[in-house]
Motif scaffolding. Structure first.
Motif, PDB file in Angstrom:
ATOM      1  N   ALA A  44      10.369  43.272  47.905  1.00 54.67           N
ATOM      2  CA  ALA A  44      11.422  42.988  46.555  1.00 54.67           C
ATOM      3  C   ALA A  44      12.045  44.463  47.311  1.00 54.67           C
ATOM      4  O   ALA A  44      11.950  45.098  47.756  1.00 54.67           O
ATOM      5  CB  ALA A  44      10.849  43.202  45.074  1.00 54.67           C
ATOM      6  N   PHE A  76      14.390  47.113  44.676  1.00 56.03           N
ATOM      7  CA  PHE A  76      14.847  47.661  43.720  1.00 56.03           C
ATOM      8  C   PHE A  76      15.977  48.291  43.834  1.00 56.03           C
ATOM      9  O   PHE A  76      16.096  49.347  45.135  1.00 56.03           O
ATOM     10  CB  PHE A  76      13.810  47.910  43.447  1.00 56.03           C
ATOM     11  N   ASN A 123      13.654  42.541  41.670  1.00 54.36           N
ATOM     12  CA  ASN A 123      12.305  43.075  40.557  1.00 54.36           C
ATOM     13  C   ASN A 123      13.756  42.995  39.587  1.00 54.36           C
ATOM     14  O   ASN A 123      15.028  42.880  40.088  1.00 54.36           O
ATOM     15  CB  ASN A 123      11.639  44.295  40.487  1.00 54.36           C
TER      16      ASN A 123
END
Length: 558
Positions: A337, A339, A288
């Motif tokens: 995702a 991160f 992200n």
């Protein structure tokens, strides 16, 4: 006129029949040389453990001349039911008089029928004898041993009576993948084997998978009979350009996500609802906005013991390009995702390190007591042992206001840092293991020696007596059963398996260890040698990897 013709025809027929009857004695008739099996007698009952060899050496009798085996054809067939009625489901076990067959059929509530058909080649006359076979359970908890067997990928199942106390004797079942998949093996150089199981509530099913991979192929196989379930591109929602798997892992108690590392990229498989929720891994996970730059992951996965909803992530990976740790989001989407960690407090960075900027290459990572992550790094000349406190709640309640706030611990992930090059043989260490009961220690090995490292004393202790000359260590594995199987909780962490290779044969040593100190602990040895192994198993190829395969809660004996 017509009546006269009929009379003549009838007379002719009668004469013909009479002639045939009178001529019957003019021909010689030979009685068949009947064959019977005199031992073992028809109906004999054979109990056999699954994957064991069923040996039967029948003795034949003949009503006339004795025939040798070259004059006969033999066919051994096993049927699903004792009546041998389901012809289409018969399995051929052998075509020689003496049967030596590995029995891989599953355990059944009824007996199998084993039928021997003996056919005389000259006459085509066939004779059948039927036996009863009961297949007993043989695969419970134990160890999966992956080997390079003269360039071929081979997988064995190994279980001692120490690892599986319900067994009356040790079990070593060889080449289980090939035996159950038409004699085929995965192509390429063997790399890894892993077992994943997620513990759910008492009323929900478990998710159990056994993965096997080489540098060219990857497969999910049954954890009960080792048959192939899915292979290669079938395991991906979108097939990758290259299959080059380096790890498949789900080791967190409450993690419902399996992570595959393939060709330096991460793929996720979320399994939450039922046992058969899915089997296809996602596309490569994307970062992200909190992460910049390309990423390529080291072949190690850390997963917390807490629920992902508590920690905010379901796995942690190490980016070898950015030389940093990153998180895999805990959401249940097919493609969560990646991160970054929270920015670490300045004081913590100064004293120890920043998980967002390690700046070193990862050599190895594992999970120790209390879910403390242990990772070994190198700068190219020296090695450093880092410890991280990753298993923390992402939020907490403020004691004064009662409000939900970010847990201060997420800003202090660094836990410890040691100069591992200063440890005995630290720079030569090739194999590493964490004990889930050992508070201040972990284990490492060179090609000849095994050590336990004490974090408090910052020193290593040699554990083993010398191995036989010419043997080199190729893999080590602590029997960390963890939460998987209730009846093995006293066994968990008390066994160490060490694989060696002498150039022609692989061996697997089984050592008893104290699970809180990781010291060798054979109190049953007749000579009083605490360092003596319980067992030494031979007959392996070159072992490249091992994993614990527990029997899950609620499993039938398999």
């Amino acid at each position: 006129m017509r009546q006269t013709v009929n009379i003549i025809c009838c007379a002719a027929v009668l004469w013909s029949l009479a002639a045939c009857y009178e001529d019957k004695g003019n021909y010689d008739y030979t009685e068949l040389n009947e064959i019977s099996v005199v031992s073992p007698a028809a109906g004999t009952y054979f109990p056999v453990d699954r994957y064991d060899v069923l040996h039967i050496e029948p003795q034949l009798a003949f009503t006339q001349e004795t025939l040798d085996d070259s004059q006969l054809d033999f066919l051994w067939e096993m049927y699903l039911d004792d009546w041998a009625n389901t012809e289409a489901k018969a399995v051929v076990l052998g075509r020689e008089r003496i049967l030596d067959a590995i029995i891989s059929r599953p355990q059944s509530t009824t007996d199998y029928a084993l039928v021997l058909t003996v056919t005389e080649k000259l006459t085509g006359a066939a004779y059948r004898t039927k036996y009863r076979v009961s297949i007993q359970p043989s695969v419970l908890s134990g160890l999966m041993v992956l080997q390079d067997d003269q360039g071929r990928c081979r997988l064995d199942y190994l279980a001692s009576t120490n690892a599986e106390p319900s067994f009356a004797e040790n079990r070593h079942i060889k080449d289980v993948y090939a035996v159950n998949n038409d004699g085929t093996s995965l192509e390429g150089t063997p790399r890894g084997v892993s077992f994943s199981l997620v513990e759910k509530s008492s009323y929900e099913p478990q998710v159990k998978n056994l993965y096997l991979w080489t540098d060219r192929q990857v497969a999910r196989i049954s954890s009960s009979d080792f048959s192939l379930e899915h292979i290669d591109n079938d395991l991906f929602m979108v097939a990758p350009q290259k299959i080059d798997v380096t790890n498949i892992d789900r080791s967190g108690r409450y993690s419902y996500c399996t992570v595959m590392l393939n060709d330096g990229q991460a793929h996720a498989l979320n399994q939450q609802a039922t046992l058969s929720f899915g089997y296809q891994f996602s596309r490569p996970l994307k970062p992200n906005s909190s992460i910049e730059g390309d990423m390529r992951f080291a072949p190690f996965v850390y997963q917390p013991d807490l629920f992902g909803s508590q920690t905010g992530y379901c796995a942690i990976l190490y980016d070898q390009i950015g030389k940093r740790f990153v998180k895999v989001a805990s959401n249940y989407d097919a493609e969560p995702a990646l991160f970054a960690f929270n920015q670490q407090e300045e004081a913590n960075i100064t004293s120890l390190f920043d998980v967002n900027n390690i700046g070193l290459d990862m050599v190895w990572m594992g999970k120790n007591y209390g879910s403390i992550a242990c990772a070994l790094f190198t700068d190219g000349s020296k090695r450093y042992l880092y410890r991280m406190r990753f298993n923390v709640n992402s939020t907490t309640t403020d004691s004064s206001s009662g409000e939900e706030i970010i847990n201060p611990m997420v800003y202090r992930q660094a836990y410890g840092k040691d100069d591992f090059s200063a440890a005995t043989d630290g720079d030569q260490a090739r194999f590493f293991e964490c004990g889930r009961f050992a508070v201040n220690t972990f284990m490492y090995a060179t090609t000849r020696n095994i050590y336990t490292y004490d974090f408090n004393a910052k020193r290593a202790i040699l554990l083993n007596d010398p191995f036989p000359e010419g043997e080199e260590i190729t893999a080590i594995q602590i029997y960390n059963v963890e939460y998987y199987t209730a009846n093995l909780q006293d066994v968990s962490g008390t066994l160490l398996y060490v694989a060696t290779w002498n150039g022609t044969e692989g061996k697997v040593y089984e050592f008893p260890i104290n699970r809180t100190t990781l010291r060798f602990n054979n109190r049953a040895d007749a000579n009083g040698n605490l360092k003596a192994p319980y067992n030494v198993f031979g007959g392996f190829g070159k072992v490249v990897d091992m994993c614990v395969k527990p029997q899950g809660r609620g499993d039938v004996a398999i």
